[in-house]
Structure formats: structure tokens, C-alpha cells
Design an enzyme around this catalytic site. Sequence first.
Site, PDB file in Angstrom:
ATOM      1  N   GLY A 173      27.896 -31.795-104.015  1.00  0.00           N
ATOM      2  CA  GLY A 173      26.919 -32.890-104.155  1.00  0.00           C
ATOM      3  C   GLY A 173      26.152 -32.780-105.458  1.00  0.00           C
TER       4      GLY A 173
ATOM      5  N   LYS B 218      36.858 -35.975-103.995  1.00  0.00           N
ATOM      6  CA  LYS B 218      37.563 -34.684-103.923  1.00  0.00           C
ATOM      7  C   LYS B 218      38.920 -34.812-103.253  1.00  0.00           C
ATOM      8  CE  LYS B 218      34.439 -35.464-100.807  1.00  0.00           C
ATOM      9  NZ  LYS B 218      33.037 -35.393-100.488  1.00  0.00           N
TER      10      LYS B 218
ATOM     11  N   ASP C 171      37.530 -31.602 -95.740  1.00  0.00           N
ATOM     12  CA  ASP C 171      36.737 -31.867 -96.945  1.00  0.00           C
ATOM     13  C   ASP C 171      36.433 -30.538 -97.658  1.00  0.00           C
ATOM     14  OD1 ASP C 171      34.796 -33.759 -98.494  1.00  0.00           O
ATOM     15  OD2 ASP C 171      33.528 -32.092 -97.860  1.00  0.00           O
TER      16      ASP C 171
ATOM     17  N   GLY D  94      24.217 -40.848 -94.632  1.00  0.00           N
ATOM     18  CA  GLY D  94      25.162 -41.016 -95.748  1.00  0.00           C
ATOM     19  C   GLY D  94      25.847 -39.726 -96.144  1.00  0.00           C
TER      20      GLY D  94
ATOM     21  N   THR E 270      27.135 -45.403-100.428  1.00  0.00           N
ATOM     22  CA  THR E 270      26.099 -44.365-100.546  1.00  0.00           C
ATOM     23  C   THR E 270      25.991 -43.873-101.988  1.00  0.00           C
ATOM     24  OG1 THR E 270      26.542 -43.652 -98.280  1.00  0.00           O
ATOM     25  CG2 THR E 270      25.393 -42.089 -99.700  1.00  0.00           C
TER      26      THR E 270
ATOM     27  N   GLU F  68      32.071 -33.695-111.474  1.00  0.00           N
ATOM     28  CA  GLU F  68      30.967 -32.826-111.016  1.00  0.00           C
ATOM     29  C   GLU F  68      30.540 -33.128-109.583  1.00  0.00           C
ATOM     30  OE1 GLU F  68      29.283 -30.089-112.895  1.00  0.00           O
ATOM     31  OE2 GLU F  68      29.129 -29.907-110.743  1.00  0.00           O
TER      32      GLU F  68
ATOM     33  N   LYS G 182      37.637 -29.184-101.415  1.00  0.00           N
ATOM     34  CA  LYS G 182      36.698 -28.675-102.426  1.00  0.00           C
ATOM     35  C   LYS G 182      37.061 -27.266-102.873  1.00  0.00           C
ATOM     36  CE  LYS G 182      32.868 -31.541-100.786  1.00  0.00           C
ATOM     37  NZ  LYS G 182      31.817 -31.621 -99.763  1.00  0.00           N
TER      38      LYS G 182
ATOM     39  N   GLY H 198      24.703 -36.801 -99.936  1.00  0.00           N
ATOM     40  CA  GLY H 198      23.639 -37.806 -99.926  1.00  0.00           C
ATOM     41  C   GLY H 198      23.603 -38.580-101.225  1.00  0.00           C
TER      42      GLY H 198
ATOM     43  N   GLU I 108      31.890 -38.254 -94.470  1.00  0.00           N
ATOM     44  CA  GLU I 108      32.977 -39.049 -95.049  1.00  0.00           C
ATOM     45  C   GLU I 108      33.208 -40.296 -94.193  1.00  0.00           C
ATOM     46  OE1 GLU I 108      34.579 -38.195 -98.037  1.00  0.00           O
ATOM     47  OE2 GLU I 108      32.829 -36.912 -97.971  1.00  0.00           O
TER      48      GLU I 108
HETATM   49  P1  NDP Z   1      30.893 -45.371 -98.884  1.00  0.00           P
HETATM   50  O1  NDP Z   1      31.835 -45.646 -97.779  1.00  0.00           O
HETATM   51  O2  NDP Z   1      29.439 -45.367 -98.604  1.00  0.00           O
HETATM   52  O3  NDP Z   1      31.152 -46.385-100.083  1.00  0.00           O
HETATM   53  C1  NDP Z   1      32.428 -46.792-100.482  1.00  0.00           C
HETATM   54  C2  NDP Z   1      32.269 -48.023-101.348  1.00  0.00           C
HETATM   55  O4  NDP Z   1      33.542 -48.404-101.834  1.00  0.00           O
HETATM   56  C3  NDP Z   1      31.708 -49.230-100.600  1.00  0.00           C
HETATM   57  O5  NDP Z   1      30.778 -49.886-101.421  1.00  0.00           O
HETATM   58  C4  NDP Z   1      32.949 -50.119-100.366  1.00  0.00           C
HETATM   59  O6  NDP Z   1      32.626 -51.501-100.372  1.00  0.00           O
HETATM   60  C5  NDP Z   1      33.752 -49.800-101.591  1.00  0.00           C
HETATM   61  N1  NDP Z   1      35.178 -49.991-101.377  1.00  0.00           N
HETATM   62  C6  NDP Z   1      35.984 -49.359-100.489  1.00  0.00           C
HETATM   63  N2  NDP Z   1      37.261 -49.796-100.643  1.00  0.00           N
HETATM   64  C7  NDP Z   1      37.248 -50.698-101.633  1.00  0.00           C
HETATM   65  C8  NDP Z   1      38.244 -51.499-102.249  1.00  0.00           C
HETATM   66  N3  NDP Z   1      39.515 -51.426-101.879  1.00  0.00           N
HETATM   67  N4  NDP Z   1      37.869 -52.315-103.253  1.00  0.00           N
HETATM   68  C9  NDP Z   1      36.592 -52.392-103.652  1.00  0.00           C
HETATM   69  N5  NDP Z   1      35.595 -51.646-103.109  1.00  0.00           N
HETATM   70  C10 NDP Z   1      35.938 -50.833-102.108  1.00  0.00           C
HETATM   71  O7  NDP Z   1      31.338 -43.952 -99.490  1.00  0.00           O
HETATM   72  P2  NDP Z   1      30.434 -42.898-100.259  1.00  0.00           P
HETATM   73  O8  NDP Z   1      29.640 -43.569-101.280  1.00  0.00           O
HETATM   74  O9  NDP Z   1      29.781 -42.016 -99.273  1.00  0.00           O
HETATM   75  O10 NDP Z   1      31.569 -41.981-100.929  1.00  0.00           O
HETATM   76  C11 NDP Z   1      32.262 -42.413-102.057  1.00  0.00           C
HETATM   77  C12 NDP Z   1      33.047 -41.235-102.635  1.00  0.00           C
HETATM   78  O11 NDP Z   1      32.133 -40.197-102.988  1.00  0.00           O
HETATM   79  C13 NDP Z   1      34.038 -40.592-101.663  1.00  0.00           C
HETATM   80  O12 NDP Z   1      35.140 -40.121-102.393  1.00  0.00           O
HETATM   81  C14 NDP Z   1      33.263 -39.414-101.096  1.00  0.00           C
HETATM   82  O13 NDP Z   1      34.093 -38.371-100.642  1.00  0.00           O
HETATM   83  C15 NDP Z   1      32.499 -38.994-102.321  1.00  0.00           C
HETATM   84  N6  NDP Z   1      31.290 -38.227-102.077  1.00  0.00           N
HETATM   85  C16 NDP Z   1      30.352 -38.679-101.174  1.00  0.00           C
HETATM   86  C17 NDP Z   1      29.193 -37.993-100.973  1.00  0.00           C
HETATM   87  C18 NDP Z   1      28.156 -38.443-100.011  1.00  0.00           C
HETATM   88  O14 NDP Z   1      27.180 -37.705 -99.807  1.00  0.00           O
HETATM   89  N7  NDP Z   1      28.290 -39.619 -99.408  1.00  0.00           N
HETATM   90  C19 NDP Z   1      28.920 -36.745-101.702  1.00  0.00           C
HETATM   91  C20 NDP Z   1      29.951 -36.367-102.646  1.00  0.00           C
HETATM   92  C21 NDP Z   1      31.087 -37.090-102.810  1.00  0.00           C
HETATM   93  P3  NDP Z   1      31.709 -52.169 -99.224  1.00  0.00           P
HETATM   94  O15 NDP Z   1      30.344 -51.587 -99.445  1.00  0.00           O
HETATM   95  O16 NDP Z   1      31.749 -53.615 -99.500  1.00  0.00           O
HETATM   96  O17 NDP Z   1      32.328 -51.740 -97.939  1.00  0.00           O
HETATM   97  N1  HSE Z   2      30.985 -35.461 -96.604  1.00  0.00           N
HETATM   98  C1  HSE Z   2      30.665 -34.555 -97.655  1.00  0.00           C
HETATM   99  C2  HSE Z   2      29.774 -33.468 -97.126  1.00  0.00           C
HETATM  100  C3  HSE Z   2      29.983 -35.294 -98.768  1.00  0.00           C
HETATM  101  O1  HSE Z   2      29.196 -33.648 -96.054  1.00  0.00           O
HETATM  102  O2  HSE Z   2      29.655 -32.433 -97.771  1.00  0.00           O
HETATM  103  C4  HSE Z   2      29.717 -34.423 -99.981  1.00  0.00           C
HETATM  104  O3  HSE Z   2      30.906 -34.072-100.610  1.00  0.00           O
END
Ligand code: NDP
Ligand code: HSE
Length: 435
Positions: A133, A104, A200, A186, A14, A128, A204, A306, A189
Site C-alpha cells: 500500500g 500486483k 494476494d 476499500g 478506491t 510502488e 506480492k 486503502g 480485492e
Molecule cells: P475498485 O474496484 O475500487 O476500482 C476499480 C475501478 O476500475 C472502478 O472505478 C471501475 O469502474 C474501473 N473498471 C473496472 N473495469 C473496468 C473496465 N473494463 N473499463 C473501465 N473501467 C473499469 O478497485 P481498487 O481501486 O480497490 O483497486 C484497483 C487496483 O489497485 C487493483 O489492482 C488492486 O489490487 C490494487 N490495489 C488496491 C488497494 C486497495 O487498498 N484498494 C491497495 C493496493 C493495490 P466503476 O467504478 O465504474 O465500477
Molecule cells: N487487498 C489488498 C490488501 C490491497 O488488503 O492488502 C492492498 O494491496
Amino acid sequence: MGSGIGIGLLGLGTVGGGVASILQSPSERHPLVADLKLVRVAVRDLNRPRSVELPNEILTTDPAVVVNDPAVDVVVEVIGGIEPARSLILQAIAAGKSVVTANKAVIARHGEEIADAATKAGVYVLIEAAVGGGIPIIEPLKQSLGGNRINRVSGIINGTTNYILTRMAEEGAAYESVLKDAQELGYAEADPAADVDGLDAADKIAILANLAFGGSVERSAVPTAGISQLQGRDVDYAKQLGYGVKLLAVAERMKPSGEPLPLSLRVQPTLVPNDHPLAGVNGVNNAILVEGDPIGRVMFYGPGAGAGPTASAVVADILNIAGISQATQGDDRLDPLLAASSWRRCVLVDRGEIRQRHYVRFHTQDAPGVIGRIGGCFGDGGVSIQSIVQFNASKAGAEIVVITHEVSQKKMDDALQSIQALPEVSGLAAHLGCL
Ligand code: NDP
Ligand code: HSE
């Protein structure tokens, strides 16, 4: 770093997908975005369909390849979880690379270890996106509010639970199905228990407390309750009493000063009076209230999760590092993000081209057909009406209030001119903008 800044992305889910899509379309953003080159991306599964198209040769399933690529100047960790994220961040720091992370969970537990390593290596770790978000809250706490003694930081800092609570309250939607929607959007977590059990939000608030009060807190000691045990009937009773229920996180100082400084932290479902600023924070939005001396109270509000909002925060951090690196390349260079310099000419459009919604109030006769004639003038002039209401009708006259849809000032002015020429209309009593 050369003139282009090499970005290595760990994760293309995401948030990673959102970051890649900003880097792929720099047009109309800060010019420094065009200097950011996405050179390596690590994923778990090379065959997974992606929201962005990237050349196959930059993708790898080995995150170490990204961290160790000499063309990568800044490592962006958006894999999530504790390991391998923690080790990869430390490896990047050891390789002399600054890191941007949205993680986080890792910062709340290993932030001190990571910050110490970064200080020793002379690199930055910017976070940040880890709280709120897309809301800028980390940099304001670190910089803009630095002159204050912070007394309290509180707010709604989990988008998933706020989205669930809002839809349950507004639509009576079922918990399980709204949680599924939050996952599909998206917001949630990888393990949504982190959201609904309050973990979570606890991560934070521990991070915010560290920034606000200047020292790290023991993450595992934060009293935490989530929404999974919340009963619908309590939400109903709270509503009847004039309250909404929000998952609130609070960090406050218990004494004006002290060493160590006593703090109170908690995360729990909390009744919020309907007239409180946090009561109107709905859906995936987050809001953080910072109370300090001498500023008083400031509120930061916006989308808390998101792809787009979180990527906005990640890219802001990358730009900060890029700006600092450009500033230190030559003696006379200023940080392009801090320096108040323009990069192009801008020009104001004529007043007639300004588009907005309008509120107007007319004094009229209370006669048959007046509303129709006013509506007719607006329609002939291409002004679409959202609502038209008559107030205070009496022999002495009436007041007609109109709220329009968005329209150009020119069309509005022309329509008002023809309305004011109507014999039944004695005057335009008020003309305001409308959001
Ligand atoms: P996702 O699960 O959507 O994405 C995780 C990505 O990491 C995927 O592309 C996955 O690959 C890749 N990945 C996981 N493990 C490995 C590994 N061992 N080696 C290589 N690649 C790996 O997570 P998000 O994007 O939602 O979240 C990412 C981070 O951002 C988290 O720490 C989350 O807490 C934080 N966050 C998320 C928010 C949100 O709104 N989603 C908001 C704020 C923070 P593959 O695609 O191939 O599975
Ligand atoms: N899962 C988290 C939330 C993502 O819903 O707030 C943003 O940190």
C-alpha cells in the site's frame, strides 16, 4: 511531454479516487504535483456516485480512449484483475507512454512480458503501490538497498487479513462481519477470496522476490495458505504460549549463490513471538523485513491498503516519471526529485510554541493533598493531565509521576514553575517527552 504532464487514469474506484483527489489538491505537496493534469479517466459505469467530482467530459467507459489520447503522457492502471489490465498496459507501452500500476495480480503473472515491452519501447512501468500500500518498499529494493546481498524478505503484506486477524484477536469479532468492514473500507480485492486465501500475499511476495533476488519466480509455484481455514482455538493456544498469529509471506535464498539461484517462498498463517517486531503490526498495517549483507535487518512499516495510502504510492511513481522527463528536457536540468533543492523558505517556531505530551516526575512530601495541589497547578495553567500516579510513598517522601495530554511548551514551563514553588514539592526529578 510539455510543462504540464497529462495523466490518464484507468479506474476511479478506491485507488483511482484517491489518486484523483491528490491531483485535484496540489497545495502544500511537492511543486511537481501541480504540473500533473488529469486529462482522461476510464470507468465501467458513468452513473456510479464518486468520492471525487470530475468534469463529465473527461470520463469515458472506453479505456482505449484514455490510452490513445495524445494529451495523456502517463497511463495509470488501477482497474485491477488480469484482463483488460494487461492488454491496456501493453497498449500504453506500445504508444510510447510510461505506466504506473497498483495491480500486483498482473505484475506477478505478466511482469516479465510487461518489463520486456517497456524496455524495448524505452518507457517506465512503476509499481510502488502494488506491494505494501503506502509503504515505500519497491523503490528501496530497487535503489536504496542495491549495495546489499539480500538474503531474506518477509512480512505481513496483506492489509485485509491483518485487519481481520487483529479485530478477531482484540475484540473477538466474527470473521464474516470483519471481512465486510474491510470491504467497506476499500481494503479488500474485488474478489476478497484473493485476500483471505493468501493469493494476494503470494502475488506480492513473488514481486518482492523478483526485486530482491534479481529474477522472476513462477507465481503458480508459491506454496500458499490463507486464513479462511484458520481455527480460533489455534489462535487462543498460540496466545497462551506467547505468540500472535499473522499471515506471513517469506522469500529467502537457500544458497549463498547459484545459477539459477535456489529460493524458498511461502505464504501461510504463522505464529509470531510477542517480542518479535512483526507482532505489533496490527490492523490494516503491513510491515516488511528485509535482511541483507551488509545492512543487517531493516523494517518497512505502514498502512498496507486503502485509498489514501495506495494513492500516495501511485502519485510517488507518477512524480518519478515526471521528474525524469523534466530532467531530460534540457542539458542543465536535474531531476527535481533527486536534486537537493529547496522550493521555499522555512522557519522554526519559538521553543514555547512546540506542542507535545510530557512525562514528569516530582520528589514530594507524602502529605495529604499534594496530588491535588499539583493537579491544581496544571489545571490553572491550562495543562490537561492524562494520568497522575504516586510511587514509593514513605516517611522520606514520595514520587509523583504525571503524563499530560498535548500542550505547548510555554504552558508546561509555567505550570512546572508554580508546582516547583509548592512547599510540598522538593524537586522535578525527570522531564521527558511522551509520544
Ligand atoms: P475498485 O474496484 O475500487 O476500482 C476499480 C475501478 O476500475 C472502478 O472505478 C471501475 O469502474 C474501473 N473498471 C473496472 N473495469 C473496468 C473496465 N473494463 N473499463 C473501465 N473501467 C473499469 O478497485 P481498487 O481501486 O480497490 O483497486 C484497483 C487496483 O489497485 C487493483 O489492482 C488492486 O489490487 C490494487 N490495489 C488496491 C488497494 C486497495 O487498498 N484498494 C491497495 C493496493 C493495490 P466503476 O467504478 O465504474 O465500477
Ligand atoms: N487487498 C489488498 C490488501 C490491497 O488488503 O492488502 C492492498 O494491496
